[in-house]
Design an enzyme around this catalytic site. Structure first.
Site, PDB file in Angstrom:
ATOM      1  N   LYS A  14       0.848  -1.179   0.000  1.00 16.77           N
ATOM      2  CA  LYS A  14       0.000   0.000   0.000  1.00 16.77           C
ATOM      3  C   LYS A  14       0.888   1.235   0.000  1.00 16.77           C
ATOM      4  O   LYS A  14       1.603   1.508   0.969  1.00 16.77           O
ATOM      5  CB  LYS A  14      -0.898  -0.007   1.242  1.00 16.77           C
ATOM      6  CG  LYS A  14      -1.812   1.210   1.299  1.00 16.77           C
ATOM      7  CD  LYS A  14      -2.905   1.049   2.307  1.00 16.77           C
ATOM      8  CE  LYS A  14      -3.799   2.274   2.293  1.00 16.77           C
ATOM      9  NZ  LYS A  14      -4.888   2.177   3.245  1.00 16.77           N
ATOM     10  N   LYS A  64      -1.844  -1.567  -4.221  1.00 19.77           N
ATOM     11  CA  LYS A  64      -2.734  -0.415  -4.211  1.00 19.77           C
ATOM     12  C   LYS A  64      -1.918   0.871  -4.166  1.00 19.77           C
ATOM     13  O   LYS A  64      -1.029   0.958  -3.312  1.00 19.77           O
ATOM     14  CB  LYS A  64      -3.612  -0.518  -2.967  1.00 19.77           C
ATOM     15  CG  LYS A  64      -4.516   0.657  -2.709  1.00 19.77           C
ATOM     16  CD  LYS A  64      -5.139   0.547  -1.350  1.00 19.77           C
ATOM     17  CE  LYS A  64      -6.000   1.777  -1.132  1.00 19.77           C
ATOM     18  NZ  LYS A  64      -6.241   2.055   0.236  1.00 19.77           N
TER      19      LYS A  64
HETATM   20  C1  PBG Z   1      -8.272   3.131   4.795  1.00 18.02           C
HETATM   21  C2  PBG Z   1      -8.376   3.015   3.320  1.00 18.02           C
HETATM   22  C3  PBG Z   1      -8.051   3.961   2.338  1.00 18.02           C
HETATM   23  C4  PBG Z   1      -8.391   3.387   1.119  1.00 18.02           C
HETATM   24  C5  PBG Z   1      -8.867   2.107   1.378  1.00 18.02           C
HETATM   25  N1  PBG Z   1      -8.839   1.891   2.744  1.00 18.02           N
HETATM   26  C6  PBG Z   1      -7.539   5.347   2.483  1.00 18.02           C
HETATM   27  C7  PBG Z   1      -6.185   5.608   2.995  1.00 18.02           C
HETATM   28  O1  PBG Z   1      -5.389   4.710   3.264  1.00 18.02           O
HETATM   29  O2  PBG Z   1      -5.894   6.793   3.178  1.00 18.02           O
HETATM   30  C8  PBG Z   1      -8.280   4.041  -0.222  1.00 18.02           C
HETATM   31  C9  PBG Z   1      -9.310   3.616  -1.226  1.00 18.02           C
HETATM   32  C10 PBG Z   1      -9.454   4.492  -2.427  1.00 18.02           C
HETATM   33  O3  PBG Z   1      -8.788   5.531  -2.593  1.00 18.02           O
HETATM   34  O4  PBG Z   1     -10.288   4.130  -3.259  1.00 18.02           O
HETATM   35  N2  PBG Z   1      -6.969   3.077   5.280  1.00 18.02           N
HETATM   36 ZN    ZN Z   2      -6.720   3.850   7.324  1.00 12.60          ZN
END
Ligand code: PBG
Ligand code: ZN
Length: 323
Positions: A194, A249
């Site tokens: 991530k 991601k």
């Molecule tokens: C929560 C989370 C996020 C996303 C999925 N779960 C946001 C982040 O990490 O700031 C992003 C999903 C998207 O942008 O479609 N941590």
């Molecule tokens: Zn989060």
């Protein structure tokens, strides 16, 4: 005599091209995100994500019915709580908004695979994915609350836990917590790779999850977009800790990472086609600048070609309509 290969022989008609196509999108690959919001009545469109709505508890089944009727077999659920505090109580309380929604959805649609996004950022007053103390997002302390969250979501009926808070050891902690609570058979879909990305902008508006106190970004826990080897180390750790799926991601700007991870893991690989990717395509399409359907197809088939088995995408319903 000129000597060359005639690649065009295999492109002479649509049927010929169908015959030699290497990558296919299937409905079974698609996971549709769903937002449940305890602060609204009915549904509210997310301004930067046209066509995507937040639903109150009493409206959510309308959306789930549409998803199920389209033949989509899985959703990932996110919540917006009534109130936030330092430890994200709304994320793990028995009657949290997500727990209530999961119970309702599973009661009505027992076959639907409900994946719970497991994080604290929508529920903490700080807007961080963990517990903030003296300007630092604590790792091990955050694991305790993340594990509580996962256990409460499975107790409510979640089929898969998808932790996204990016703390070290979160798969190990959640696996142990689930096992001790008697949920040995619940898989963990780790947001293993991530990146700290601006492509999450629209999501943070949608779920009200931007950092509000402490560090202004998530760069001490999410990955530097410039790194490739580190992605493989993250995957290796999560595999060792017991992850059942791994995710990359965002997707579109990280397809090299997708391929690299595919070549290093035997686990099912998930691509998250994130909110900013959706917003860009929608904005350009609304201006008549691109052909939305074809751009979406190329983007998603590219993720599969890069090695993804499953795709979390806000386009899931649109794509399912065409498949
Ligand atoms: C929560 C989370 C996020 C996303 C999925 N779960 C946001 C982040 O990490 O700031 C992003 C999903 C998207 O942008 O479609 N941590
Ligand atoms: Zn989060």
């Amino acid at each position: 005599m000129l000597q060359f290969d005639r690649h065009r022989r295999l492109r002479t008609s649509a049927a010929m091209r169908d015959l030699v196509r290497e990558t296919h999108l299937n409905k079974d690959d698609l996971i549709m995100p769903v937002f449940v919001d305890s602060t609204i009545n009915g549904k509210e469109e997310i301004p930067s994500m046209p066509g995507i709505y937040r639903y109150s508890l009493d409206a959510i089944l309308d959306e789930i019915k549409e998803i199920v009727d389209l033949g989509i077999k899985s959703i990932i659920i996110f919540g917006v709580p009534e109130k936030k505090d330092e430890v994200g109580t709304g994320a793990w309380e028995e009657n949290g908004i997500v727990q209530q929604a999961i119970r309702l959805i599973k009661k009505t649609y027992p076959e639907l695979i409900v994946i719970a996004d497991t994080c604290l950022c929508e529920y903490t007053s700080t807007g961080h994915c963990g517990i903030l103390k003296d300007g630092i997002v604590l790792n091990d302390k955050s694991l305790e609350y993340l594990t509580k969250t996962a256990v409460s979501q499975v107790a409510a009926g979640a089929d898969i836990i998808a932790p996204s808070n990016a703390m070290d050891g979160y798969v190990a902690a959640i696996r142990q917590g689930l096992d001790e609570a008697g949920f040995k058979n619940t898989p963990i879909m780790s947001y293993a790779v991530k990146f700290a990305s601006s492509f999450y902008g629209p999501f943070r508006d949608a779920a009200d999850g931007s950092p509000k106190e402490g560090p202004k970004d998530r760069k001490t826990y999410q990955m530097d977009p410039a790194n490739r080897l580190e992605a493989l180390r993250e995957v290796a750790s999560d595999e060792k800790e017991g992850a059942d799926f791994v995710m990359v991601k965002p997707a579109m700007a990280f397809l090299d990472i997708m391929r690299e991870v595919r070549n290093h893991t035997l686990l099912p690989l998930v691509a998250y086609n994130v909110s900013g990717e959706y917003a860009m395509v929608k904005a350009a399409a609304a201006n008549g600048w691109i052909n939305e359907g074809q751009i979406v197809y190329e983007s998603l088939v590219g993720m599969k070609r890069a090695g993804a088995d499953l795709i979390i995408t806000y386009f899931a319903k649109d794509v399912a309509k065409k498949l």
